[in-house]
Design an enzyme around this catalytic site. Structure first.
Site, mmCIF file in Angstrom:
data_model
loop_
_atom_site.group_PDB
_atom_site.id
_atom_site.type_symbol
_atom_site.label_atom_id
_atom_site.label_comp_id
_atom_site.label_asym_id
_atom_site.label_seq_id
_atom_site.Cartn_x
_atom_site.Cartn_y
_atom_site.Cartn_z
ATOM 1 N N LYS A 23 0.836 -1.210 0.000
ATOM 2 C CA LYS A 23 0.000 0.000 0.000
ATOM 3 C C LYS A 23 0.866 1.253 0.000
ATOM 4 O O LYS A 23 0.651 2.179 -0.782
ATOM 5 C CB LYS A 23 -0.895 0.002 1.253
ATOM 6 C CG LYS A 23 -1.556 1.352 1.530
ATOM 7 C CD LYS A 23 -2.431 1.329 2.769
ATOM 8 C CE LYS A 23 -1.763 1.640 4.064
ATOM 9 N NZ LYS A 23 -1.490 3.047 4.352
ATOM 10 N N ASN A 24 1.844 1.282 0.913
ATOM 11 C CA ASN A 24 2.597 2.524 1.100
ATOM 12 C C ASN A 24 3.632 2.786 0.009
ATOM 13 O O ASN A 24 4.316 3.811 0.034
ATOM 14 C CB ASN A 24 3.238 2.558 2.491
ATOM 15 C CG ASN A 24 2.167 2.757 3.558
ATOM 16 O OD1 ASN A 24 1.039 3.152 3.245
ATOM 17 N ND2 ASN A 24 2.513 2.469 4.804
ATOM 18 N N ARG A 94 -5.121 10.378 3.448
ATOM 19 C CA ARG A 94 -4.120 11.298 3.973
ATOM 20 C C ARG A 94 -3.034 11.667 2.966
ATOM 21 O O ARG A 94 -2.534 12.789 2.957
ATOM 22 C CB ARG A 94 -3.482 10.668 5.224
ATOM 23 C CG ARG A 94 -2.808 11.674 6.075
ATOM 24 C CD ARG A 94 -2.068 11.076 7.220
ATOM 25 N NE ARG A 94 -0.746 11.668 7.313
ATOM 26 C CZ ARG A 94 -0.501 12.873 7.767
ATOM 27 N NH1 ARG A 94 -1.478 13.634 8.201
ATOM 28 N NH2 ARG A 94 0.729 13.341 7.803
ATOM 29 N N CYS A 118 -5.324 12.316 12.374
ATOM 30 C CA CYS A 118 -6.075 11.089 12.181
ATOM 31 C C CYS A 118 -5.964 10.339 13.472
ATOM 32 O O CYS A 118 -5.393 10.832 14.428
ATOM 33 C CB CYS A 118 -5.534 10.282 11.014
ATOM 34 S SG CYS A 118 -4.033 9.456 11.438
ATOM 35 N N ARG A 123 -0.353 14.110 13.502
ATOM 36 C CA ARG A 123 0.182 14.018 12.144
ATOM 37 C C ARG A 123 0.275 15.363 11.408
ATOM 38 O O ARG A 123 -0.279 15.530 10.323
ATOM 39 C CB ARG A 123 -0.597 12.991 11.318
ATOM 40 C CG ARG A 123 -0.542 11.633 11.956
ATOM 41 C CD ARG A 123 -1.129 10.576 11.091
ATOM 42 N NE ARG A 123 -0.170 10.025 10.138
ATOM 43 C CZ ARG A 123 -0.467 9.041 9.304
ATOM 44 N NH1 ARG A 123 -1.653 8.522 9.272
ATOM 45 N NH2 ARG A 123 0.443 8.588 8.467
ATOM 46 N N PRO A 124 0.982 16.315 11.993
ATOM 47 C CA PRO A 124 1.164 17.580 11.283
ATOM 48 C C PRO A 124 2.116 17.398 10.098
ATOM 49 O O PRO A 124 2.797 16.367 10.000
ATOM 50 C CB PRO A 124 1.800 18.487 12.340
ATOM 51 C CG PRO A 124 2.453 17.558 13.305
ATOM 52 C CD PRO A 124 1.711 16.259 13.258
ATOM 53 N N ILE A 125 2.164 18.408 9.211
ATOM 54 C CA ILE A 125 3.120 18.319 8.092
ATOM 55 C C ILE A 125 4.124 19.480 8.171
ATOM 56 O O ILE A 125 4.654 19.921 7.168
ATOM 57 C CB ILE A 125 2.420 18.249 6.710
ATOM 58 C CG1 ILE A 125 1.503 19.464 6.476
ATOM 59 C CG2 ILE A 125 1.646 16.962 6.555
ATOM 60 C CD1 ILE A 125 1.079 19.603 4.999
ATOM 61 N N ASP A 308 3.888 0.252 12.523
ATOM 62 C CA ASP A 308 2.734 -0.459 11.956
ATOM 63 C C ASP A 308 2.650 -1.911 12.424
ATOM 64 O O ASP A 308 1.616 -2.545 12.274
ATOM 65 C CB ASP A 308 2.813 -0.446 10.422
ATOM 66 C CG ASP A 308 2.839 0.956 9.885
ATOM 67 O OD1 ASP A 308 1.841 1.405 9.335
ATOM 68 O OD2 ASP A 308 3.873 1.637 10.035
ATOM 69 N N VAL A 330 6.985 6.415 17.618
ATOM 70 C CA VAL A 330 6.785 7.124 16.342
ATOM 71 C C VAL A 330 5.492 7.956 16.337
ATOM 72 O O VAL A 330 5.503 9.123 15.942
ATOM 73 C CB VAL A 330 6.825 6.140 15.157
ATOM 74 C CG1 VAL A 330 6.604 6.879 13.838
ATOM 75 C CG2 VAL A 330 8.163 5.408 15.127
HETATM 76 N N1 EPU Z 1 5.661 14.242 11.727
HETATM 77 C C1 EPU Z 1 5.533 15.559 12.133
HETATM 78 N N2 EPU Z 1 5.652 16.548 11.192
HETATM 79 C C2 EPU Z 1 5.873 16.274 9.871
HETATM 80 C C3 EPU Z 1 6.003 14.931 9.460
HETATM 81 C C4 EPU Z 1 5.892 13.926 10.416
HETATM 82 O O1 EPU Z 1 5.338 15.829 13.312
HETATM 83 O O2 EPU Z 1 5.966 17.215 9.075
HETATM 84 C C5 EPU Z 1 5.569 13.159 12.740
HETATM 85 C C6 EPU Z 1 4.362 12.240 12.519
HETATM 86 O O3 EPU Z 1 3.186 12.786 13.071
HETATM 87 C C7 EPU Z 1 4.829 10.966 13.217
HETATM 88 C C8 EPU Z 1 6.328 10.943 12.919
HETATM 89 O O4 EPU Z 1 6.685 12.297 12.597
HETATM 90 O O5 EPU Z 1 4.609 11.080 14.592
HETATM 91 C C9 EPU Z 1 6.728 10.058 11.735
HETATM 92 O O6 EPU Z 1 5.878 10.375 10.655
HETATM 93 P P1 EPU Z 1 6.172 10.047 9.131
HETATM 94 O O7 EPU Z 1 6.025 11.323 8.389
HETATM 95 O O8 EPU Z 1 7.413 9.265 8.963
HETATM 96 O O9 EPU Z 1 4.919 9.118 8.819
HETATM 97 P P2 EPU Z 1 3.987 9.239 7.557
HETATM 98 O O10 EPU Z 1 4.831 9.504 6.387
HETATM 99 O O11 EPU Z 1 2.854 10.136 7.852
HETATM 100 C C10 EPU Z 1 4.111 6.749 6.786
HETATM 101 C C11 EPU Z 1 3.149 5.637 6.517
HETATM 102 C C12 EPU Z 1 2.588 5.136 7.842
HETATM 103 C C13 EPU Z 1 3.761 4.616 8.669
HETATM 104 C C14 EPU Z 1 4.792 5.731 8.867
HETATM 105 C C15 EPU Z 1 6.050 5.260 9.547
HETATM 106 C C16 EPU Z 1 2.234 6.136 4.356
HETATM 107 C C17 EPU Z 1 1.049 6.560 3.573
HETATM 108 N N3 EPU Z 1 2.073 6.116 5.679
HETATM 109 O O12 EPU Z 1 3.393 7.769 7.465
HETATM 110 O O13 EPU Z 1 1.741 4.047 7.536
HETATM 111 O O14 EPU Z 1 3.290 4.191 9.924
HETATM 112 O O15 EPU Z 1 5.195 6.277 7.582
HETATM 113 O O16 EPU Z 1 6.769 4.398 8.729
HETATM 114 O O17 EPU Z 1 3.280 5.796 3.806
HETATM 115 C C18 EPU Z 1 -0.209 2.729 7.710
HETATM 116 O O18 EPU Z 1 0.107 2.189 6.644
HETATM 117 O O19 EPU Z 1 -1.161 2.326 8.426
HETATM 118 C C19 EPU Z 1 0.522 3.900 8.178
HETATM 119 C C20 EPU Z 1 0.069 4.700 9.135
#
Ligand code: EPU
Length: 440
Positions: A23-24, A94, A118, A123-125, A308, A330
């Site tokens: 998926k990812n 998302r 979520c 999950r901020p960006i 995960d 995480v």
């Molecule tokens: N974070 C921030 N600010 C940001 C970016 C991230 O605070 O600008 C925080 C997140 O909130 C989290 C941590 O940093 O607490 C790590 O987040 P990351 O950005 O690495 O996660 P993601 O990219 O949002 C992806 C997967 C997740 C998986 C994580 C960790 C996708 C679509 N999602 O999320 O998968 O758990 O990486 O590997 O690729 C799932 O498949 O169920 C899922 C949640």
């Protein structure tokens, strides 16, 4: 709408599972296909709810995209004619914020809704927006509308260092950097294998991206050229789910297309728990040893133990000898399954853990003074009994279905469309292992 499973548990599940595409990786590869100006074909795309939602979203932007076979998707981005992402469609998935990359390349400016929180955390960006700015993108958030407005610079360039790694953040910045004349350097990037898969796809199409551990260097190219259908890697999260599911019920499992190197730390933990692993031409075979032992885990980004996987691991540990802990570093809300598992008789409690420097220790944005529950302790082995369970997030969903299959008697699992956001043919695959499961 059918949104529940009825499960009769208590049977050992054994057999073979063919893993679906990841998926990812699939979601990002579909978005990256919009960077082309010709038709692209992707293979091994799982038919899961998240992919279907993404295809709807992309269609609403004017592009043509559809499954042309069970797992083959054709994307024609040439008719893309909207630079504003629809709020309703985007709110369902998302990764919608990753559309910044193709829309900025194609239109020079775009409007993308805030992906928001979520159920697994805020999950901020913020880190991702910071990265976009350092590449020269002008971006501002309009709180009145809930949209980001972004404008592409004439020449994206620069060096960006993530304060903490971000999986989708790394992928978005890669996609933003593929075109142009200058070199872009990204430091302290995430290392998930799905990111390597995206890089392989882009490089196969002419991009010049070099990744060495967490350092990525990108030399811009003029355009991407589609060469041949690209095949998505098998889903390692699905693999971990089925391994835990079979072992937790006391059974065994063989996975034919598993890339073992993508779950090295998980395999190490299985071995510590006494699980036997055999590789042969028929795949990789996992079975319980003399007894299943409790093993502690702590989640970190790849190559660490993935966040995960911990909900599945926790269910497995309810069947192991002794006490074990799960320490989630995480995300700040990944224990929604705990109260549900307790309904089936699981003995799990939250532990207070003192952390020296929480701002560095946790990968989410730690807020001083806020109450966090990041560690659980699990007693095993316990006999689970049936009950009514509610799914709050995708991976929690898989763990609840697993627990219901372990439990004696009948269970109802509600909210399975959340589980089916990420698992293809879940009911069929569980049935093939001998599980009694029905969707109602
Ligand atoms: N974070 C921030 N600010 C940001 C970016 C991230 O605070 O600008 C925080 C997140 O909130 C989290 C941590 O940093 O607490 C790590 O987040 P990351 O950005 O690495 O996660 P993601 O990219 O949002 C992806 C997967 C997740 C998986 C994580 C960790 C996708 C679509 N999602 O999320 O998968 O758990 O990486 O590997 O690729 C799932 O498949 O169920 C899922 C949640």
């Amino acid at each position: 709408m059918e949104d529940s499973y009825i499960i009769k548990g208590g049977k050992k599940l054994s057999g073979e599972v063919k893993l679906s595409g990841a998926k990812n990786a699939a979601l990002k590869m579909i978005i990256a296909s919009l960077l082309f100006d010709e038709k692209v074909v992707l293979e091994n795309i799982p038919r899961i709810n998240d992919v279907i939602e993404l295809l709807h979203l992309i269609k609403s932007l004017g592009a043509k995209v559809d499954f042309v076979d069970k797992n083959q998707v054709e994307i024609d981005p040439t008719s893309l004619n909207q630079n504003k992402v629809d709020l309703l469609h985007a709110s369902k998935i998302r990764v919608s914020f990753m559309l910044f990359a193709p829309l900025l390349h194609k239109f020079g400016s775009c409007f993308v809704p805030n992906p928001g929180g979520c159920r697994i955390g805020a999950r901020p960006i913020d880190r991702i927006v910071e990265g976009m700015k350092s590449l020269g993108v002008e971006i501002r958030y309009i709180s009145r509308t809930g949209f980001y407005e972004a404008k592409m610079p004439d020449k994206p360039r620069g060096i960006f260092r993530f304060s903490k790694p971000s999986h989708t953040g790394t992928e978005l910045l890669i996609m933003l950097s593929v075109f142009g004349k200058d070199k872009i350097v990204l430091e302290n990037c995430a290392n998930e294998p799905e990111i390597d898969n995206l890089i392989s796809f882009l490089n196969q199409s002419g991009a010049r991206i070099v990744k060495e551990n967490s350092l990525i260097e990108i030399d811009g190219v003029e355009k991407l050229k589609f060469k041949e259908p690209f095949k998505i890697i098998p889903d390692r999260n699905e693999a971990v789910t089925y391994i835990c599911l079979a072992l937790a019920t006391g059974g065994s499992i063989s996975l034919k297309n598993l890339l073992l190197e993508n779950i090295t730390i998980f395999v190490e933990k299985l071995k510590q728990a006494g699980v036997k692993i055999k590789t042969s031409n028929n795949g990789i075979f996992f079975s319980r040893g003399k007894s299943l032992q409790s093993v502690n885990i702590e989640t970190t980004p790849h190559p660490g133990f993935m966040t995960d996987w911990q909900p599945n691991w926790a269910v497995l540990m309810t069947q192991a000898q002794g006490k074990s802990t799960v320490n989630e570093r995480v995300f700040e809300n990944r224990f929604s399954y705990v109260s549900e598992l307790k309904k089936l008789g699981a003995k799990i409690r939250f532990l207070e853990k003192k952390v020296e420097n929480p701002k560095d220790f946790y990968y989410f944005n730690y807020v001083r003074g806020k109450k966090y529950n990041q560690v659980i302790e699990i007693d095993g082995p316990v006999s689970l009994h049936g009950g009514a369970l509610n799914i709050a997030d995708l991976r929690a969903g898989a763990s609840l279905a697993t627990a219901a299959l372990v439990a004696d008697g009948e269970s109802v699992v509600n909210g399975v469309s959340i589980l089916e956001r990420g698992y293809e043919d879940f009911v069929e695959k569980v049935r093939n292992l001998g599980g009694e499961i029905k969707k109602i």
